[in-house]
Scaffold this motif. Structure first.
Motif, short mmCIF file in Angstrom:
data_model
loop_
_atom_site.label_atom_id
_atom_site.label_comp_id
_atom_site.label_asym_id
_atom_site.label_seq_id
_atom_site.Cartn_x
_atom_site.Cartn_y
_atom_site.Cartn_z
N GLN A 43 -4.14 15.59 4.90
CA GLN A 43 -4.72 16.11 3.67
C GLN A 43 -4.91 17.63 3.75
O GLN A 43 -4.61 18.36 2.80
CB GLN A 43 -6.06 15.44 3.38
N TYR A 44 -5.39 18.09 4.88
CA TYR A 44 -5.66 19.52 5.03
C TYR A 44 -4.37 20.34 4.94
O TYR A 44 -4.34 21.41 4.33
CB TYR A 44 -6.35 19.79 6.36
N GLU A 45 -3.30 19.80 5.52
CA GLU A 45 -2.03 20.51 5.50
C GLU A 45 -1.39 20.50 4.12
O GLU A 45 -0.70 21.45 3.74
CB GLU A 45 -1.07 19.92 6.53
N THR A 46 -1.59 19.42 3.36
CA THR A 46 -0.96 19.30 2.04
C THR A 46 -1.83 19.82 0.91
O THR A 46 -1.32 20.39 -0.06
CB THR A 46 -0.59 17.84 1.75
N LEU A 47 -3.16 19.65 1.02
CA LEU A 47 -4.07 20.04 -0.05
C LEU A 47 -4.83 21.33 0.25
O LEU A 47 -5.32 21.99 -0.67
CB LEU A 47 -5.09 18.93 -0.32
N GLY A 48 -4.97 21.64 1.52
CA GLY A 48 -5.77 22.81 1.90
C GLY A 48 -7.22 22.47 2.12
O GLY A 48 -8.04 23.34 2.43
N TYR A 49 -7.58 21.20 1.97
CA TYR A 49 -8.95 20.75 2.19
C TYR A 49 -8.93 19.25 2.49
O TYR A 49 -7.90 18.57 2.33
CB TYR A 49 -9.82 21.02 0.97
N VAL A 50 -10.06 18.72 2.94
CA VAL A 50 -10.22 17.29 3.22
C VAL A 50 -11.17 16.72 2.18
O VAL A 50 -12.27 17.26 1.98
CB VAL A 50 -10.77 17.04 4.64
N THR A 51 -10.78 15.66 1.51
CA THR A 51 -11.61 15.06 0.47
C THR A 51 -12.87 14.43 1.09
O THR A 51 -12.85 14.02 2.26
CB THR A 51 -10.84 13.98 -0.30
N LEU B 222 0.82 -1.20 0.00
CA LEU B 222 0.00 0.00 0.00
C LEU B 222 0.86 1.26 0.00
O LEU B 222 0.60 2.21 -0.74
CB LEU B 222 -0.91 -0.02 1.24
N TRP B 223 1.90 1.26 0.81
CA TRP B 223 2.69 2.47 1.05
C TRP B 223 3.77 2.68 -0.01
O TRP B 223 4.07 3.80 -0.39
CB TRP B 223 3.31 2.40 2.44
N PHE B 224 4.37 1.59 -0.46
CA PHE B 224 5.55 1.71 -1.33
C PHE B 224 5.32 1.26 -2.78
O PHE B 224 6.14 1.54 -3.64
CB PHE B 224 6.71 0.89 -0.74
N SER C 20 -7.72 2.04 3.65
CA SER C 20 -8.18 3.11 2.77
C SER C 20 -7.62 4.46 3.22
O SER C 20 -7.26 5.30 2.38
CB SER C 20 -9.71 3.16 2.74
N VAL C 21 -7.53 4.67 4.52
CA VAL C 21 -6.96 5.92 5.05
C VAL C 21 -5.48 6.01 4.71
O VAL C 21 -4.99 7.06 4.31
CB VAL C 21 -7.17 6.00 6.58
N VAL C 22 -4.77 4.91 4.87
CA VAL C 22 -3.34 4.88 4.55
C VAL C 22 -3.13 5.22 3.09
O VAL C 22 -2.23 6.00 2.73
CB VAL C 22 -2.74 3.50 4.88
N TYR C 23 -3.95 4.67 2.22
CA TYR C 23 -3.82 4.93 0.78
C TYR C 23 -4.11 6.40 0.47
O TYR C 23 -3.36 7.05 -0.26
CB TYR C 23 -4.77 4.03 -0.01
N MET C 24 -5.19 6.92 1.02
CA MET C 24 -5.55 8.31 0.73
C MET C 24 -4.52 9.30 1.26
O MET C 24 -4.29 10.35 0.66
CB MET C 24 -6.93 8.62 1.32
N ALA C 25 -3.90 8.96 2.38
CA ALA C 25 -2.91 9.86 2.97
C ALA C 25 -1.60 9.87 2.19
O ALA C 25 -0.79 10.78 2.37
CB ALA C 25 -2.64 9.45 4.42
N SER C 26 -1.40 8.88 1.33
CA SER C 26 -0.13 8.77 0.62
C SER C 26 -0.28 8.83 -0.90
O SER C 26 0.69 8.61 -1.62
CB SER C 26 0.58 7.46 1.00
#
Length: 472
Positions: free
Chosen positions: A250-258, A64-66, A312-318
Motif C-alpha cells: 500500500q505504501y509503495e502504491t498509494l504513498g500511505y498505509v490505510t 478474493l484475488w480474481f 482481509s489483508v489479501v483483499y486490501m492489497a489487491s
C-alpha cells in the motif's frame, strides 16, 4: 456465581501445596490416553477434511484475488465443466509451487528452526505427562528473541533490497501451495517416524485417521519441541509478515498505509507477540499435554492458519481503498474492540497458566513486554478434585469456563469487520473459528467430565456459563 461450597483457597502466604495425582486419577488418565472412539466423523470424516479444506482454501483465494471477493459458481449445468477448468487454470498458473515460494517458505522454516536452537530463552517445566509416567518435560521458550531477530532480519533484507517484503503478498498463491505441500509432507512423515521409532500412542488402527490425529505426542529435535515450535514460530510469523507485506505494498502504491491495513498489522502483531512473550504458558495447555502432533495440528499450523486467516489483508492489497473506507468513530470503535478483547484474552490465558504453574510450586513468573495488570489471580479460589488437579474459579475464570475463547473469537471477528461489507470472504476466519471452538469445547468438556466426575459437576454449578456470562 452459584454455591461456593467445596472451594479451596490458596494459603495466605501466597504458596499452595504442589498437587499430586491420586491412584484413581492415574487410572482415569490411563483410560483417556487410549483410543476409545472416533472423532471428526471417523476415517471418512477426516479424509473429507484432509481433501476438502485445501480445495476450499484455493477456492476462497481465487474468489478474493480474481473475482473482486465475490463467491463465484457455475451459472448453469453447461458451465460446470468450464467453471472447474477456470479454477484449475488459476491454481496452475497463479498458485504453482515455484522456486520463489520454495525458497521463501522453506527458508523461513529452516531459519525458525535455527533460531529455536540457538537463541537465548526461558526454561519452563511442562505439566506431568501421563503417557511418560508423569514425567515433566522442559521447554526452551525463546520465541520472543526469535521473533525480534526475525523482524530485524526482515527489515534489513527489505531496506537493502535483498528481499522486498512487498513480494510476499504478490506471491500469496504460490506460497500457499508450498505451505500445503509442507503440511502434508510433515504430517505423513511424522506418522512414519513415530511408528518406526515405537513412539506412537493412542492409535486407532486406521491409517488415514491416525495420520490425521497424529501418532506421537512430544516429538523433538534436540532441545526443540516441534509441536510447540510449529504452533508459535510458523503460522503467526507468516500471518504477521503477510500483513506487513500488505502495508508495504500500500505504501509503495498509494504513498500511505490505510487505517484498515494498519489495524491488521497491529492485530497480527498483538497475536504473535502475545504467543512469543507468553510462550512459557503454552506447555500448560491441552495442546502440549494431550493433543498428538498429526495432520489436524500440523497442516493447520503450516498452511491453514497463515493462508486462511488474513483474507482481509489479501483483499486490501489487491483492491482500491475506497471500497473499505470508514468514518473516524467506526475506526475508534474497531480499534477499541480489538484492544479490549486482546486484554481479556491475554490476561485470561496468563491467569490460567500462572495458576497451573502455582500448583507445580512455581511462583516466579517471566517478565516480558507487555505485562498487563491482572495477569495473575491473587489468592485464587478453586475446586480440589479427587483426581488431584485443581479447577480455577477466580479472575476471568469465575465468569466463564472459556473466557479466552470468547475474547479470541471477538478478535477474529474484527479481522473481518475491518473490511466492512466489501466482501464476505474475510469473515471466513471468525465463522470457521467459532465452529472449531464449539467443537473443541465439546471434546474438552467431555474429557473433563470423565476425568473429574462429580467434581466437574460441582465446577459447572460454580461456573455455569460455557462462553458468554448470562448468555451461554
Amino acid at each position: 456465581m452459584g454455591d461456593r461450597e467445596g472451594l479451596r483457597q490458596r494459603k495466605s502466604n501466597g504458596h499452595s501445596d504442589v498437587i499430586s495425582i491420586s491412584d484413581e486419577g492415574k487410572k482415569l488418565d490411563q483410560k483417556l490416553d487410549q483410543h476409545a472412539s472416533y472423532e471428526f466423523g471417523g476415517p471418512w470424516g477426516v479424509f473429507a477434511i484432509m481433501t476438502g479444506f485445501p480445495i476450499l482454501m484455493y477456492y476462497l483465494w481465487i474468489c478474493l484475488w480474481f473475482y473482486d471477493g465475490q463467491l463465484v459458481y457455475p451459472t448453469s449445468l453447461d458451465d460446470v465443466q468450464p467453471f472447474f477448468w477456470r479454477m484449475w487454470a488459476h491454481i496452475r498458473e497463479d498458485a504453482s509451487p515455484n522456486m520463489y515460494a520454495w525458497k521463501v517458505y522453506s527458508g523461513n522454516i529452516f531459519f525458525q528452526l535455527f533460531l529455536a536452537w540457538v537463541m537465548p530463552g526461558y526454561m519452563q517445566e511442562g505439566l506431568p505427562v501421563p503417557s511418560l509416567g508423569y514425567k515433566t518435560l522442559m521447554y526452551n521458550c525463546n520465541a520472543l528473541t526469535s521473533l525480534y531477530a526475525t523482524m530485524g532480519t526482515a527489515a534489513a533484507l527489505h531496506y537493502t533490497g535483498i528481499f522486498r517484503l512487498t513480494e510476499i503478498i504478490d506471491n500469496y498463491g504460490h506460497l500457499m501451495s508450498v505451505a500445503m505441500i509442507w503440511g502434508f509432507g510433515v504430517s505423513f512423515g511424522m506418522y512414519f517416524v513415530a511408528v518406526a521409532t515405537g513412539t506412537q500412542m493412542r492409535m486407532s488402527g486406521n491409517f488415514v485417521y491416525d495420520v490425521f490425529m497424529g501418532a506421537s505426542l512430544n516429538p523433538r529435535i534436540g532441545p526443540i519441541d516441534l509441536k510447540m515450535w510449529a504452533e508459535v514460530r510458523i503460522p503467526w510469523v507468516i500471518v504477521f509478515f503477510l500483513s506487513v507485506s500488505g502495508a508495504c505494498k500500500q505504501y509503495e502504491t498509494l504513498g500511505y498505509v490505510t487505517p484498515n491495513m494498519a489495524f491488521m498489522c497491529l492485530a497480527t502483531w498483538f497475536y504473535i507477540n502475545a504467543c512469543a512473550k507468553g510462550e512459557e504458558c503454552i506447555p500448560q495447555t491441552w495442546d502440549m499435554y494431550h493433543e498428538k502432533w498429526g495432520f489436524m495440528v500440523i497442516f493447520w499450523n503450516l498452511a491453514g492458519v497463515p493462508f486462511s486467516y488474513v483474507y482481509s489483508v489479501v483483499y486490501m492489497a489487491s483492491h482500491d481503498s475506497s471500497k473499505y473506507k470508514f468514518s473516524t468513530p467506526t475506526y475508534i470503535a474497531l480499534y477499541t474492540t480489538l484492544c479490549t478483547a486482546y486484554y481479556i484474552w491475554d490476561t485470561a490465558m496468563a491467569q490460567k497458566s500462572h495458576f497451573k504453574m502455582q500448583t507445580q510450586g512455581i511462583y516466579e513468573f517471566r517478565k516480558t513486554f507487555p505485562q498487563l495488570p491482572g495477569n495473575t489471580v491473587k489468592n485464587p479460589t478453586y475446586i480440589q478434585t479427587a483426581h488431584g488437579n485443581r479447577l480455577l474459579t477466580s479472575g476471568w475464570w469465575a465468569w466463564s469456563r472459556k473466557p479466552n475463547y470468547v475474547a479470541d473469537w471477538i478478535m477474529s471477528l474484527t479481522w473481518g469487520l475491518v473490511i466492512g461489507t466489501a466482501t464476505p470472504i474475510p469473515y471466513f476466519y471468525s465463522v470457521f473459528f467459532i465452529t472449531v471452538l464449539v467443537h473443541r469445547c465439546g471434546r474438552d468438556f467431555e474429557r473433563c467430565a470423565i476425568k473429574y466426575g462429580k467434581d466437574w459437576e460441582r465446577y459447572c454449578e460454580v461456573v455455569p456459563y460455557k462462553f458468554i456470562p448470562y448468555v451461554y
